[in-house]
Design a protein around this motif. Structure first.
Motif, PDB file in Angstrom:
ATOM      1  N   ASN A   4       0.830  -1.198   0.000  1.00 26.17           N
ATOM      2  CA  ASN A   4       0.000   0.000   0.000  1.00 26.17           C
ATOM      3  C   ASN A   4       0.872   1.258   0.000  1.00 26.17           C
ATOM      4  O   ASN A   4       0.584   2.210  -0.723  1.00 26.17           O
ATOM      5  N   GLN A   5       1.928   1.258   0.791  1.00 22.87           N
ATOM      6  CA  GLN A   5       2.855   2.394   0.818  1.00 22.87           C
ATOM      7  C   GLN A   5       3.510   2.570  -0.544  1.00 22.87           C
ATOM      8  O   GLN A   5       3.691   3.695  -1.014  1.00 22.87           O
ATOM      9  N   HIS A   6       3.855   1.462  -1.171  1.00 25.16           N
ATOM     10  CA  HIS A   6       4.471   1.521  -2.496  1.00 25.16           C
ATOM     11  C   HIS A   6       3.507   2.148  -3.502  1.00 25.16           C
ATOM     12  O   HIS A   6       3.903   2.992  -4.307  1.00 25.16           O
ATOM     13  N   LYS A   7       2.229   1.755  -3.441  1.00 32.03           N
ATOM     14  CA  LYS A   7       1.225   2.322  -4.337  1.00 32.03           C
ATOM     15  C   LYS A   7       1.053   3.814  -4.084  1.00 32.03           C
ATOM     16  O   LYS A   7       0.937   4.602  -5.020  1.00 32.03           O
ATOM     17  N   GLN A   8       1.031   4.193  -2.815  1.00 34.20           N
ATOM     18  CA  GLN A   8       0.876   5.609  -2.470  1.00 34.20           C
ATOM     19  C   GLN A   8       2.068   6.422  -2.971  1.00 34.20           C
ATOM     20  O   GLN A   8       1.903   7.518  -3.503  1.00 34.20           O
ATOM     21  N   ARG A   9       3.242   5.871  -2.798  1.00 31.22           N
ATOM     22  CA  ARG A   9       4.443   6.575  -3.263  1.00 31.22           C
ATOM     23  C   ARG A   9       4.456   6.685  -4.783  1.00 31.22           C
ATOM     24  O   ARG A   9       4.819   7.709  -5.343  1.00 31.22           O
ATOM     25  N   HIS A  10       4.055   5.615  -5.440  1.00 34.26           N
ATOM     26  CA  HIS A  10       4.009   5.631  -6.898  1.00 34.26           C
ATOM     27  C   HIS A  10       2.998   6.671  -7.389  1.00 34.26           C
ATOM     28  O   HIS A  10       3.273   7.434  -8.313  1.00 34.26           O
ATOM     29  N   SER A  11       1.847   6.715  -6.741  1.00 33.01           N
ATOM     30  CA  SER A  11       0.813   7.685  -7.104  1.00 33.01           C
ATOM     31  C   SER A  11       1.313   9.110  -6.854  1.00 33.01           C
ATOM     32  O   SER A  11       1.116  10.002  -7.689  1.00 33.01           O
ATOM     33  N   ALA A  12       1.956   9.316  -5.717  1.00 35.29           N
ATOM     34  CA  ALA A  12       2.494  10.644  -5.396  1.00 35.29           C
ATOM     35  C   ALA A  12       3.577  11.035  -6.400  1.00 35.29           C
ATOM     36  O   ALA A  12       3.650  12.197  -6.826  1.00 35.29           O
ATOM     37  N   ASP A  13       4.386  10.053  -6.807  1.00 35.65           N
ATOM     38  CA  ASP A  13       5.427  10.317  -7.792  1.00 35.65           C
ATOM     39  C   ASP A  13       4.818  10.728  -9.131  1.00 35.65           C
ATOM     40  O   ASP A  13       5.285  11.665  -9.777  1.00 35.65           O
ATOM     41  N   GLN A  14       3.753  10.043  -9.530  1.00 32.98           N
ATOM     42  CA  GLN A  14       3.097  10.393 -10.789  1.00 32.98           C
ATOM     43  C   GLN A  14       2.522  11.806 -10.727  1.00 32.98           C
ATOM     44  O   GLN A  14       2.650  12.586 -11.677  1.00 32.98           O
ATOM     45  N   GLU A  15       1.882  12.149  -9.623  1.00 35.01           N
ATOM     46  CA  GLU A  15       1.327  13.492  -9.463  1.00 35.01           C
ATOM     47  C   GLU A  15       2.441  14.536  -9.501  1.00 35.01           C
ATOM     48  O   GLU A  15       2.293  15.593 -10.108  1.00 35.01           O
TER      49      GLU A  15
END
Length: 79
Positions: A4-15
């Motif tokens: 879940n943290q990885h997904k959040q970080r990936h999403s934040a990185d995309q933004e």
């Protein structure tokens, strides 16, 4: 949880990347506008006058500003 943290970080990185791309698109436009504006002449005020202006700060206004910032940060933190 780590996934879940990885997904959040990936999403934040995309933004973040989208924001950077948007800023890169805007930046050349702003630079061209800045170059078109005439440069302002440097002030003839000396350093002493500038320091006096910095010292002449209304303490009550400064305290109000700090309180506003603290309220904003508290509100943001509690979301």
């Amino acid at each position: 949880m780590e996934q879940n943290q990885h997904k959040q970080r990936h999403s934040a990185d995309q933004e973040f990347q989208k924001s950077l791309e948007h800023l890169e698109d805007i930046l050349p436009e702003n630079l061209a506008e800045d170059e078109a504006k005439p440069k302002l002449a440097r002030s003839s005020r000396d350093e002493g006058e500038l320091i006096e202006d910095l010292i002449d700060i209304d303490l009550a206004e400064l305290e109000d500003a700090v309180a506003d910032i603290e309220a904003y940060l508290d509100k943001k933190h509690n979301k």
